[in-house]
Scaffold this motif. Structure first.
Motif, PDB file in Angstrom:
ATOM      1  N   LEU A  24       0.827  -1.203   0.000  1.00  0.00           N
ATOM      2  CA  LEU A  24       0.000   0.000   0.000  1.00  0.00           C
ATOM      3  C   LEU A  24       0.862   1.253   0.000  1.00  0.00           C
ATOM      4  O   LEU A  24       0.571   2.228  -0.709  1.00  0.00           O
ATOM      5  CB  LEU A  24      -0.920  -0.009   1.219  1.00  0.00           C
ATOM      6  N   LYS A  27       2.203   2.045  -3.397  1.00  0.00           N
ATOM      7  CA  LYS A  27       1.200   2.493  -4.361  1.00  0.00           C
ATOM      8  C   LYS A  27       0.506   3.791  -3.952  1.00  0.00           C
ATOM      9  O   LYS A  27      -0.448   4.211  -4.615  1.00  0.00           O
ATOM     10  CB  LYS A  27       0.135   1.395  -4.549  1.00  0.00           C
ATOM     11  N   ARG A  28       0.958   4.416  -2.869  1.00  0.00           N
ATOM     12  CA  ARG A  28       0.248   5.607  -2.390  1.00  0.00           C
ATOM     13  C   ARG A  28       0.264   6.739  -3.425  1.00  0.00           C
ATOM     14  O   ARG A  28      -0.718   7.485  -3.549  1.00  0.00           O
ATOM     15  CB  ARG A  28       0.827   6.076  -1.061  1.00  0.00           C
ATOM     16  N   HIS A  30       0.344   6.336  -6.738  1.00  0.00           N
ATOM     17  CA  HIS A  30      -0.612   5.960  -7.782  1.00  0.00           C
ATOM     18  C   HIS A  30      -2.039   6.282  -7.346  1.00  0.00           C
ATOM     19  O   HIS A  30      -2.853   6.780  -8.142  1.00  0.00           O
ATOM     20  CB  HIS A  30      -0.501   4.461  -8.091  1.00  0.00           C
ATOM     21  N   ILE A  31      -2.349   5.969  -6.085  1.00  0.00           N
ATOM     22  CA  ILE A  31      -3.693   6.229  -5.575  1.00  0.00           C
ATOM     23  C   ILE A  31      -3.995   7.722  -5.619  1.00  0.00           C
ATOM     24  O   ILE A  31      -5.059   8.156  -6.090  1.00  0.00           O
ATOM     25  CB  ILE A  31      -3.828   5.684  -4.143  1.00  0.00           C
ATOM     26  N   LEU A  32      -3.058   8.523  -5.113  1.00  0.00           N
ATOM     27  CA  LEU A  32      -3.249   9.972  -5.120  1.00  0.00           C
ATOM     28  C   LEU A  32      -3.360  10.505  -6.542  1.00  0.00           C
ATOM     29  O   LEU A  32      -4.218  11.349  -6.846  1.00  0.00           O
ATOM     30  CB  LEU A  32      -2.075  10.637  -4.398  1.00  0.00           C
ATOM     31  N   CYS A  34      -4.316   8.940  -9.348  1.00  0.00           N
ATOM     32  CA  CYS A  34      -5.591   8.558  -9.975  1.00  0.00           C
ATOM     33  C   CYS A  34      -6.748   9.355  -9.391  1.00  0.00           C
ATOM     34  O   CYS A  34      -7.665   9.769 -10.115  1.00  0.00           O
ATOM     35  CB  CYS A  34      -5.828   7.058  -9.789  1.00  0.00           C
ATOM     36  N   ALA A  35      -6.740   9.558  -8.065  1.00  0.00           N
ATOM     37  CA  ALA A  35      -7.817  10.311  -7.431  1.00  0.00           C
ATOM     38  C   ALA A  35      -7.847  11.755  -7.918  1.00  0.00           C
ATOM     39  O   ALA A  35      -8.916  12.293  -8.255  1.00  0.00           O
ATOM     40  CB  ALA A  35      -7.645  10.261  -5.907  1.00  0.00           C
ATOM     41  N   VAL A  62      -8.706   7.465 -15.002  1.00  0.00           N
ATOM     42  CA  VAL A  62      -8.227   6.453 -14.059  1.00  0.00           C
ATOM     43  C   VAL A  62      -7.744   5.208 -14.786  1.00  0.00           C
ATOM     44  O   VAL A  62      -6.679   4.659 -14.473  1.00  0.00           O
ATOM     45  CB  VAL A  62      -9.335   6.094 -13.049  1.00  0.00           C
ATOM     46  N   THR A  67      -2.372   1.346 -12.397  1.00  0.00           N
ATOM     47  CA  THR A  67      -1.677   1.236 -11.112  1.00  0.00           C
ATOM     48  C   THR A  67      -0.185   1.005 -11.281  1.00  0.00           C
ATOM     49  O   THR A  67       0.491   0.606 -10.347  1.00  0.00           O
ATOM     50  CB  THR A  67      -2.275   0.079 -10.279  1.00  0.00           C
TER      51      THR A  67
END
Length: 365
Positions: A24, A27-28, A30-32, A34-35, A62, A67
């Motif tokens: 996690l 990938k933080r 990538h998450i930010l 994409c969001a 997205v 990812t």
């Protein structure tokens, strides 16, 4: 005796949780990304261009970013074109034929056929098909065709901009993972040295199980190397790092060989302990010295340097392998030979080639 299996289960459970948290953490960004891309795509389409419910825009953004950093530019093109083709085919057929189960069947068949005729990739085909289904079943009004197509372009454009903005973390990960592999090699060597001394069978078997679980380290290193190269290929802001990163990528194979050689050594040590064969104490000291040299290699790799500074320590261990006593036990001789093999593998990480590293070791006495 019952405590040992419970201890192993508890240890594996903690390692599993730690691995998930680490994944996690990796990938933080990538998450930010994409969001933020989803929010920006919606804002541009809905608030700037006043499109009603522009759900295609964040979807395209997205899916395009995905990812991972690999092939992002291609994903942007495939998603955008796939959505556009799916929307076009669905709108044309809905206008002429209406909507229903047989119309949907025809739309899906035509969308997939068109994508395959264009020799598109799997993502292109899927996007063309899925978006045609969405248009035909949920939003069949033809007046929105151009709006939906524009939303897809907005999402793709936002993703394209976002793909060029990447942190330095993907460029650090290959050297950090390479150093992690070397630390593991050093840990295995120290543990093998302990088994050579105490001859404990359970200790040797536990060590063997630990060594056999290291395949993921090389896979993670390869993934990190691929992502790093994708970043310098896609982002104009990171091109200057290409040379250093490429040198680090070239170390993946030598690191893989060194880790494999260490696993072979651990297996030989475990088998020797199982059969109660004696190993000269000097071989254990060699393993400890080699572990210290491996730590030096790890320090250099983590600092994003070729491990030239660790070469003297490795050569010293190599020289020592030619001076130690020989054993009449064949299994012990195999351990000595494997220690020499690991020295050769690690010398490759210092910039020496295969012939140079092999010739640097004196013959055993």
């Amino acid at each position: 005796m019952e405590a040992r299996p419970l201890d192993r289960m508890w240890s594996r459970g903690r390692l599993s949780v730690r691995a998930r948290v680490g994944r996690l953490s990796d990938k933080r960004w990538h998450i930010l990304q994409c969001a933020v891309a989803a929010g920006v795509a919606w804002f541009v389409a809905a608030d700037v261009l006043d499109h009603p419910t522009p759900f295609f825009a964040p979807i395209a953004a997205v899916v395009s970013l995905g990812t991972s950093y690999g092939q992002r530019l291609r994903r942007v093109a495939e998603v955008t074109l796939g959505v556009a083709i799916g929307v076009l085919i669905a709108d044309l057929l809905v206008v002429q034929l209406g909507s229903g189960w047989w119309q949907l069947t025809l739309i899906v068949a035509l969308s997939m056929s068109t994508a395959f005729l264009l020799d598109a990739g799997q993502l292109f085909v899927i996007q063309a098909t899925v978006q045609s289904i969405v248009i035909a079943s949920l939003a069949p009004e033809p007046s929105q065709a151009l709006t939906r197509w524009t939303d897809a372009l907005i999402g793709g454009a936002v993703a394209l901009v976002g793909a060029t903005v990447v942190p330095a973390a993907p460029l650090r990960r290959p050297r950090e993972q390479a150093a992690k592999v070397m630390r593991k090699i050093a840990d295995l060597l120290r543990a093998a040295a302990e088994v050579m001394l105490d001859g404990e069978v359970d200790h040797g078997l536990d060590l063997l199980a630990d060594a056999r679980s290291t395949d993921t380290l090389i896979r993670e290193l390869q993934v990190a190397a691929d992502e790093g190269m994708s970043v310098v290929s896609a982002s104009p802001f990171r091109v200057r790092h290409r040379g250093n990163l490429r040198r680090m990528v070239e170390l993946v194979d030598p690191l893989d060989r060194a880790l494999r050689s260490t696993r072979v050594l651990v297996r030989q040590v475990a088998v020797t302990a199982y059969h109660r064969r004696g190993v000269p104490e000097s071989y254990s000291r060699l393993a400890v010295a080699l572990a210290a040299a491996a730590d030096e290699v790890a320090d250099e790799l983590h600092a994003d340097r070729m491990a030239v500074a660790a070469r003297p320590a490795l050569l010293e261990v190599g020289e020592a392998t030619g001076r130690v006593e020989r054993s009449e036990v064949l299994a012990a001789e195999a351990i000595l030979a494997q220690l020499r093999s690991i020295v050769v593998d690690l010398l490759l990480l210092t910039g020496m080639d295969q012939i140079e590293s092999t010739d640097a070791l004196p013959p055993p006495r």
